[in-house]
Design a protein around this motif. Structure first.
Motif, short mmCIF file in Angstrom:
data_model
loop_
_atom_site.label_atom_id
_atom_site.label_comp_id
_atom_site.label_asym_id
_atom_site.label_seq_id
_atom_site.Cartn_x
_atom_site.Cartn_y
_atom_site.Cartn_z
N LYS A 123 0.85 -1.20 0.00
CA LYS A 123 0.00 0.00 0.00
C LYS A 123 0.88 1.24 0.00
CE LYS A 123 -3.93 0.45 2.47
NZ LYS A 123 -4.87 0.30 3.62
N ILE A 159 -1.84 -1.39 -3.97
CA ILE A 159 -2.84 -0.34 -3.82
C ILE A 159 -2.13 1.01 -3.70
CG2 ILE A 159 -4.68 0.56 -2.33
CD1 ILE A 159 -5.24 -2.35 -1.50
N LYS A 167 -8.12 15.39 0.23
CA LYS A 167 -9.19 14.78 -0.57
C LYS A 167 -8.65 13.66 -1.45
CE LYS A 167 -13.21 17.58 -1.21
NZ LYS A 167 -13.87 18.64 -1.93
N LEU A 168 -9.37 12.54 -1.47
CA LEU A 168 -8.95 11.43 -2.32
C LEU A 168 -9.08 11.84 -3.79
CD1 LEU A 168 -8.20 8.31 -2.25
CD2 LEU A 168 -10.62 7.92 -2.75
N ILE A 169 -7.97 11.75 -4.53
CA ILE A 169 -8.02 12.16 -5.95
C ILE A 169 -7.79 10.99 -6.90
CG2 ILE A 169 -7.48 14.60 -5.66
CD1 ILE A 169 -4.52 13.83 -6.25
N SER A 170 -7.17 9.91 -6.42
CA SER A 170 -7.02 8.74 -7.27
C SER A 170 -6.80 7.51 -6.40
CB SER A 170 -5.84 8.91 -8.23
OG SER A 170 -5.80 7.84 -9.14
N TYR A 171 -7.31 6.38 -6.89
CA TYR A 171 -7.22 5.13 -6.15
C TYR A 171 -6.96 4.02 -7.15
CZ TYR A 171 -8.39 1.59 -2.64
OH TYR A 171 -8.34 0.56 -1.75
N ASP A 172 -5.88 3.33 -6.92
CA ASP A 172 -5.38 2.41 -7.93
C ASP A 172 -5.13 1.06 -7.26
OD1 ASP A 172 -4.02 1.31 -10.04
OD2 ASP A 172 -2.19 2.46 -9.72
N HIS A 173 -5.74 0.02 -7.74
CA HIS A 173 -5.66 -1.29 -7.09
C HIS A 173 -5.48 -2.38 -8.14
CE1 HIS A 173 -7.60 -4.23 -3.93
NE2 HIS A 173 -6.50 -4.70 -4.46
N ILE A 174 -4.25 -2.83 -8.28
CA ILE A 174 -3.97 -3.91 -9.23
C ILE A 174 -3.88 -5.22 -8.47
CG2 ILE A 174 -2.05 -4.90 -10.56
CD1 ILE A 174 -3.58 -3.13 -12.31
N SER A 229 -3.60 7.33 -19.66
CA SER A 229 -4.86 8.05 -19.47
C SER A 229 -4.70 9.09 -18.38
CB SER A 229 -5.97 7.07 -19.10
OG SER A 229 -7.23 7.66 -19.31
N GLN A 230 -5.45 10.19 -18.55
CA GLN A 230 -5.38 11.25 -17.56
C GLN A 230 -6.24 10.94 -16.35
OE1 GLN A 230 -5.76 15.33 -19.11
NE2 GLN A 230 -5.49 14.37 -21.11
N LEU A 231 -5.77 11.38 -15.20
CA LEU A 231 -6.52 11.19 -13.96
C LEU A 231 -7.57 12.28 -13.83
CD1 LEU A 231 -3.41 10.36 -11.77
CD2 LEU A 231 -5.12 8.75 -12.62
N ALA A 232 -8.36 12.19 -12.76
CA ALA A 232 -9.41 13.19 -12.52
C ALA A 232 -8.82 14.54 -12.15
CB ALA A 232 -10.36 12.69 -11.42
N THR A 237 -1.67 8.10 -15.66
CA THR A 237 -1.11 6.77 -15.39
C THR A 237 -0.74 6.14 -16.72
OG1 THR A 237 -2.50 6.48 -13.45
CG2 THR A 237 -1.61 4.49 -14.43
#
Lengths: 274, 228
Positions: A123, A159, A167-174, A229-232, A237
């Protein structure tokens, strides 16, 4: 006594043109070497060592890295992270990063090699402030096994949580789970063996940059599958499926160079150690 | 069957105007690469999409939101709205779920006299929330008194049925082939709901690399009939 197999804390601060170590603590199976400043720059590179040589059953690692206001640093490892078989409890690593305003932090570790029957959860939790920049890469490789089969490891989960001003801006979980999934097939590894990721979050990322990066990585002639791809928020990424660590490293290095050239008119120093 | 269930059926109808017909969630990338080209290859893709992305994102979110509605713990819902949105690394898929969520909440809010829907719609209007159809659907299911597992099942069904309709147009497949896939997916949907029940919070957002990469690559696919 700490309950962690390895623990590491590093705080840095910027004094005039130089980023320096403000506080450093490590214990157990984590060590960090004296920072290297290349070519008269004020930007240090820190190398993490794992004296134990690899992650074993039930091992737990923790690190906490802070970049002070306007500080800039690179964090990497001295060699690949190896995860061996974990018959009872998965190996675990958590890393927290705190980026002050205007700071620049790169975390570019060597590849992760997962051997037979390995289970690993990682993590990364990244807390960013206004105007800060974070770069992160990882490469997942299947380790050698006596049967010479790929994907003899059991499960890898990575993760990444990113927060901007809380503020959560991106969350990535492979999740790669050869123990249960048809891992080579469609939707999974698509016939490839290695997976690479490169994540960049910064106000400096504008849409044109991802187009230029896309054009650059299209020139790769090895057998790879790449997505960008662009994030929010301003950032992107890149994911890469390939059959060799070196191919993924080369692509990430190319993109890293392009970014450094555009943002700082510099070429990043080579981090590789051989 | 009661009228409550019939009401939830309305949201599962692929004619319910959420804009789902515009989104393939990476399927079109596979079609362009000719990896999905017939009933068998499409069914293979659909199962991976369901079991390796949808259950960990929309499915788990629906379960958590339903519980939060029961407990009137609304902050959990707004957190889930954010998490569901930002965990999509592929821009088009992220934008797509947001658009569909906005459409769905607008219509659902017009049909039902449910304060939660009005609140969600207002939050989206004020840009406090993003909007996601899994959350709207769950709010409607909960409002109608449809049990949690049934709500999750019907939500997943509607997602799958929409994708089958899109595949029928895009691959193309015959209408009968499409209906056969939907029928054959019934046990898989039930298995998906069972999986959702066993998941823990840390499982949220897990995705297999190929599915996600295809969604990222879609932005650069040359011939496109879908927005994602």
């Amino acid at each position: 006594m700490s309950e962690w197999t390895g623990e590491l804390e590093l705080d840095t601060e910027r004094i005039q043109d130089k980023t320096i170590t403000e506080n450093l603590y490590f214990q157990g199976a984590f060590k960090i070497m004296r920072p290297v400043y290349s070519h008269h720059s004020g930007h240090p590179s820190y190398y993490i060592l794992n004296p134990g040589g690899g992650y074993l059953d039930g091992d737990t690692y923790r690190m906490k890295i802070t970049a002070g206001t306007n500080a800039g640093l690179t964090l990497t490892t001295q060699s690949a992270t190896k995860v061996y078989k974990t018959p009872n409890t998965q190996a675990y690593q958590e890393a927290e990063f705190y980026l002050g305003e205007g700071s620049y932090l790169e975390y570019l570790p060597d590849p992760l090699i997962a051997y037979k029957d390995a289970r690993y959860l990682q993590k990364n939790i990244v807390h960013m402030s206004k105007g800060s920049t974070f770069l992160y890469s990882d490469i997942l490789t299947p380790g050698w096994s006596p049967e010479r089969e790929d994907f003899s490891y059991d499960c890898l989960r990575l993760i990444n949580e990113f927060y901007m001003e809380g503020k959560l801006i991106s969350y990535d979980h492979i999740k790669l789970n050869p123990g249960e999934q048809p891992i080579t097939g469609m939707g999974f590894m698509e016939g490839y063996t290695h997976l690479g990721s490169f994540i960049v979050i910064s106000d400096k990322v504008e849409p044109g940059l991802t187009d230029r990066i896309y054009d650059l990585i299209q020139q790769e002639d090895e057998d790879v599958t790449i997505g960008i791809s662009q994030l929010a928020v301003p950032g992107f990424t890149i994911r890469i499926l390939a059959n060799y660590t070196q191919v993924i490293e080369r692509i990430i290095t190319k993109v890293h160079h392009l970014i450094s050239q555009e943002w700082f008119q510099t070429k990043p120093g080579s981090l590789r150690k051989y | 069957m009661n009228n409550k269930l019939l009401s939830l059926f309305q949201l599962c109808d692929s004619n319910f105007p959420t804009g789902a017909f515009s989104h393939s969630f990476g399927l079109e990338t596979y079609i362009q690469e000719d990896k999905v080209h017939d009933q068998a290859t499409f069914a293979e893709w659909l199962e991976v999409y369901l079991m390796e992305q949808l259950v960990y994102s929309d499915g788990l979110a629906a379960r958590i939101v339903y519980d939060a509605l029961e407990n009137e713990d609304f902050d959990v819902i707004w957190e889930m709205d954010r998490l569901l949105t930002v965990q999509n690394i592929a821009r088009e898929t992220r934008d797509g779920t947001q658009q569909m969520g906005k459409h769905m909440v607008k219509i659902a809010d017009s049909i039902y006299d449910a304060p939660m829907l009005s609140m969600y719609r207002e939050r989206i209007r004020q840009k406090q929330s993003f909007g996601h159809s899994a959350i709207v659907f769950t709010m409607v299911g909960h409002y109608l008194g449809v049990p949690k597992q049934t709500t999750v099942l019907y939500y997943l069904y509607s997602a799958i049925a929409n994708l089958v309709q899109n595949a029928v147009r895009a691959i193309p497949l015959g209408q009968t082939a499409g209906q056969k896939i939907i029928y054959a997916f019934q046990p898989k949907l039930e298995a998906a709901v069972e999986t959702v029940e066993t998941l823990e919070d840390i499982d949220f957002g897990a995705v297999s690399p190929g599915i996600e990469l295809s969604q990222m690559q879609h932005e650069r696919v040359n011939v496109r009939i879908f927005m994602s």
